[in-house]
Design an enzyme around this catalytic site. Structure first.
Site, short mmCIF file in Angstrom:
data_model
loop_
_atom_site.label_atom_id
_atom_site.label_comp_id
_atom_site.label_asym_id
_atom_site.label_seq_id
_atom_site.Cartn_x
_atom_site.Cartn_y
_atom_site.Cartn_z
N ASP A 479 31.48 69.19 19.65
CA ASP A 479 32.70 69.98 19.88
C ASP A 479 32.40 71.17 20.79
O ASP A 479 31.23 71.57 20.97
CB ASP A 479 33.24 70.46 18.52
CG ASP A 479 34.75 70.61 18.51
OD1 ASP A 479 35.36 70.67 19.59
OD2 ASP A 479 35.33 70.69 17.40
N ASP A 549 43.91 67.72 19.69
CA ASP A 549 44.01 68.14 18.29
C ASP A 549 45.39 67.83 17.73
O ASP A 549 45.63 67.99 16.53
CB ASP A 549 43.73 69.64 18.17
CG ASP A 549 42.24 69.92 18.03
OD1 ASP A 549 41.48 68.95 17.89
OD2 ASP A 549 41.85 71.10 18.06
C1 DGJ Z 1 38.33 71.15 16.99
C2 DGJ Z 1 38.34 69.65 16.96
O1 DGJ Z 1 39.16 69.17 17.97
C3 DGJ Z 1 38.79 69.20 15.58
O2 DGJ Z 1 38.91 67.81 15.54
C4 DGJ Z 1 37.80 69.70 14.57
O3 DGJ Z 1 36.56 69.09 14.78
C5 DGJ Z 1 37.68 71.19 14.65
N1 DGJ Z 1 37.41 71.64 16.00
C6 DGJ Z 1 36.58 71.70 13.75
O4 DGJ Z 1 36.37 73.03 13.87
#
Ligand code: DGJ
Length: 738
Positions: A479, A549
């Protein structure tokens, strides 16, 4: 005498045969008489020549031309007027900023004596199978540029890049560097496609006429960004049909700040230049130092914007992804994020894992929250040790449990970031991007580690390597949850600091490459708060990406639609999450949610502790069905039958297997209006003479369609689906009869 004549005739015949076969089978040719290069691949020819002024001049890019068609020689003519000099209006493959150039340069440099004029002449070239390298040099100074052209014979997609070398005795400052310029055939009727977005709203397709002037798509953020994606397509004419029309397209393989400029000059010539973003750019090249640009891939198709996507998908699978030429199909994943957020514990994850295994999940991924003092997003990033309160015996018991349930195990990491509230930051406050004495702007309470530094690079590689050595992990969700601010690098000299834009990304790629080499069974997902780092650069090292997201299944239809313009559905992770939840709090059936996600790489991200028996039954059924079509969806040819964009009431996709034996069709209805029936769908890409058996994927089959019919029927007669109401969806597959 007679005999000698016969031998001579035979020799001539043989040599002409040789020339003919040579010409047909060699993808790259150079005609030394006309000084013209010809690159053939797929159904495409790309032709350019060395002009009378010794510059490289594009001559043709489009459908494959006849072998004997002669386009050369390249010629720099007279200027248009005193305001447009020949050097300024003659298209070039790679133009230095100098000699009256007003359009986008590929290279701009400043010499220590203040000279900023750069005119690049052809020096020599070398052809090696699918690769052509050409050396250029400034007319008086020892600045050399090596252009590289690499063609994929199957798709005709051409990769272009440049290496700039300073062979003078003093440093020069590179202020702008692109991979090269794509010149389109003359036309005033061009239509541009590109992608825009934001966090939780990625991959919106924009479509507009190409007008005089420049359209710039870019990121100044230090990474690829959600706001624009480094991809474009240009269609001649404004076809309403996805699958017909001439389309030129390109994608830049770079995960840092980038820029693509699409411009129509005063003579209506259209060209596209792409590379490092020149904003805040400055790469000091010491004597004998070199700078390599990102690769800019480009291609052409006669089969419309849909055909452009399919070519690019085929190219990505065969030539870009780490497991090319035949990437393994993506497993069905469970991810804990939306169920537990930071509140992960050994017991809680095990309960979820048990439920996930029962519905057919193949990989269990624990998301954020397992490390350091991570209770929420205020602390912990940088401290990559297992949190003892949550996992008293380390990760092993959970990983063993997941294995015992028949799944493999993956883990979330965010290696490039640090919370100020962390041991790492307390120890190394100088490791982040910053300008001395200036505030350090936080995003999600975190700062960006300066990966351009060797010590930071070694730390990041070291902890990841250790994590993978000590635990049986086969997948990392990587991430990256903010963009850059204050991009300073105080540890190096002021005139070296802007190298951070290049060195950071080079080190990122080198970490990924080294990890993959040391841990060959580990797969990686690129995530950046959703689709903030999706590009052909990162996809060389990552097997999949997280598009957004926003997991609202209705919103995802548009995001996924836009995503597939540039990227194969095989890398597009799509979770089934809870309802109501997410962006819009809409209430959608389990089946609708699954069908939306089944158009990409299916995963489940819901809180399974909240599911009822019927949800588990639907999930189990649809995951089983997905496994039947996954190869087709992930690696087949995608036809966008009805676009969900711009508030469309309906949308539909069809994927046809690479071997043509199967097709999977998904159809969605937002809301019925005025009692109109669902519009008839006309399938594509089938064999019109073959018979296809129908098999429903949904749990509520629609009885009206024939059980077996010809390809011609499905494509020409079309399909009437019985969809009415709000947020309805259905899906079926066709199996070719043999
Ligand atoms: C952002 C990601 O896009 C989510 O899927 C998740 O992993 C969160 N970060 C976790 O902090």
């Amino acid at each position: 005498m007679q005999c000698r004549r016969l031998i001579l005739i035979l020799m001539i015949l043989l040599s002409s045969m040789y020339t003919y076969t040579f010409g047909q089978s060699t993808p790259i040719q150079f005609d030394s008489q006309t000084r013209v290069f010809r690159i053939n691949g797929g159904n495409t020819s790309y032709i350019f020549g060395i002009s009378n002024a010794n510059t490289l001049q594009p001559l043709y890019w489009g459908a494959r031309l006849g072998q004997t068609d002669n386009l050369g020689p390249a010629h720099v003519g007279d200027g248009q007027s005193a305001f447009d000099l020949p050097s300024g209006i003659t298209p070039q493959e790679f133009q230095g900023w100098g000699a009256g150039l007003f359009y986008e340069p590929a290279l701009k440099v400043t010499f220590p004596d203040g000279n900023r004029d750069l005119v690049l002449d052809y020096v020599e070239h070398h052809i090696d199978d699918n690769t052509l390298t050409i050396q250029l040099k400034d007319i008086s100074r020892d600045i050399f540029v090596t252009l590289k052209y690499q063609v994929d014979p199957a798709t005709g997609v051409l990769g272009r890049s440049a290496v700039i070398v300073n062979k003078t005795k003093e440093p020069v400052m590179v202020e702008q560097a692109a991979a090269g310029t794509w010149s389109l055939p003359d036309s005033t009727d061009y239509w541009l496609y590109y992608l825009t977005g934001r966090w939780a709203g990625e991959m919106n397709v924009q479509h507009e006429a190409v007008r005089p002037g420049a359209r710039v798509i870019e990121s100044r953020r230090g990474s690829t960004g959600q706001q624009n994606n480094p991809w474009f397509a240009i269609e001649r004419g404004n076809s309403n049909d996805q699958d017909t029309g001439d389309v030129w397209f390109g994608a830049l393989a770079w995960s840092g700040s980038w820029r693509i400029t699409i411009e129509q000059d005063p003579l209506h010539q259209v060209r596209v230049t792409g590379g490092y973003n020149p904003f805040d750019f400055g790469y000091k090249l010491a004597p004998n130092e070199q700078l390599e640009t990102p690769v800019f891939y480009g291609g052409y198709t006669h089969n419309g914007i849909g055909g452009a996507s399919r070519l690019l998908h085929q190219f990505e699978l065969a030539k870009i992804l780490p497991q090319e030429p035949k990437p393994r199909p993506r497993p069905v994943v469970y991810n804990s994020w939306e169920a537990t957020e930071f509140n992960v514990t050994e017991q809680g994850q095990e309960v979820l894992a048990e439920k996930a295994a029962k519905i057919g999940v193949e990989r269990f991924v624990m998301d954020d929250g397992w490390f350091g003092q991570r209770k929420d997003d205020h602390a912990g990033l940088g401290d990559w040790y297992v949190n003892k309160e949550k996992f008293p015996n380390g990760l092993k018991p959970l990983i063993d449990k997941v294995h015992a349930l028949g799944m493999d195990f993956g883990l979330w990491v965010e290696p490039e970031m640090v919370n100020p509230d962390s041991d790492l930051y307390r120890k190394h406050p100088d490791w982040v991007l910053n300008f001395t004495g200036r505030p350090r702007s936080e995003g999600r309470n975190q700062l960006v580690l300066n990966l351009a530094r060797q010590d930071v690079r070694d730390y990041v590689f070291g902890f990841l390597d250790k994590l993978l050595n000590e635990n049986d992990i086969v997948f990392l969700k990587w991430d990256y949850n903010r963009n850059w601010s204050e991009p300073g690098w105080p540890a190096v000299a002021p005139d070296e600091q802007k190298k951070v834009y290049v060195k950071y990304i080079e080190n990122l790629y080198s970490i990924l490459q080294e990890l993959r080499a040391k841990h060959p069974k580990v797969e990686i997902e690129s995530c950046s708060g959703g689709g903030g780092r999706v590009d052909l650069g990162i996809l060389r090292y990552t097997d999949e990406v997280w598009p957004s997201d926003n997991t609202d299944p209705f919103d995802r239809l548009t995001i996924q639609d836009g995503f597939t313009y540039a990227y194969t559905p095989g890398v597009m992770m799509a979770w089934v999450t809870d309802s109501p939840s997410g962006a819009n709090y809409s209430r959608l059936s389990t089946e609708y949610r699954f069908l939306s996600s089944m158009q990409g790489s299916l995963a489940v991200g819901a809180n399974l502790n909240h599911w009822q028996d019927e949800d588990f039954a639907t999930a189990q059924h649809l995951i089983g069905e997905y496994k039947e079509i996954r190869e087709t969806v992930q690696h087949g040819a995608l036809y966008r039958l009805v676009s969900p964009a711009n508030g469309s009431e309906t949308s539909a996709t069809e994927s046809v297997a690479a071997d043509g034996n199967q097709a999977a069709v998904f159809a969605f209805l937002h809301s019925s209006q005025l009692g109109y029936p669902y519009p008839r769908l006309f399938l594509r890409g089938l064999d019109k003479d073959a018979q296809y058996h129908l098999h429903w994927i949904t749990t509520n089959p629609d009885g009206k369609l024939p059980e077996t019919a010809s390809g011609a029927y499905w494509m020409e007669h079309g399909v009437d689906l019985n969809l009415s109401g709000d947020f309805q969806a259905t899906a079926f597959r066709l199996e070719k009869a043999h």
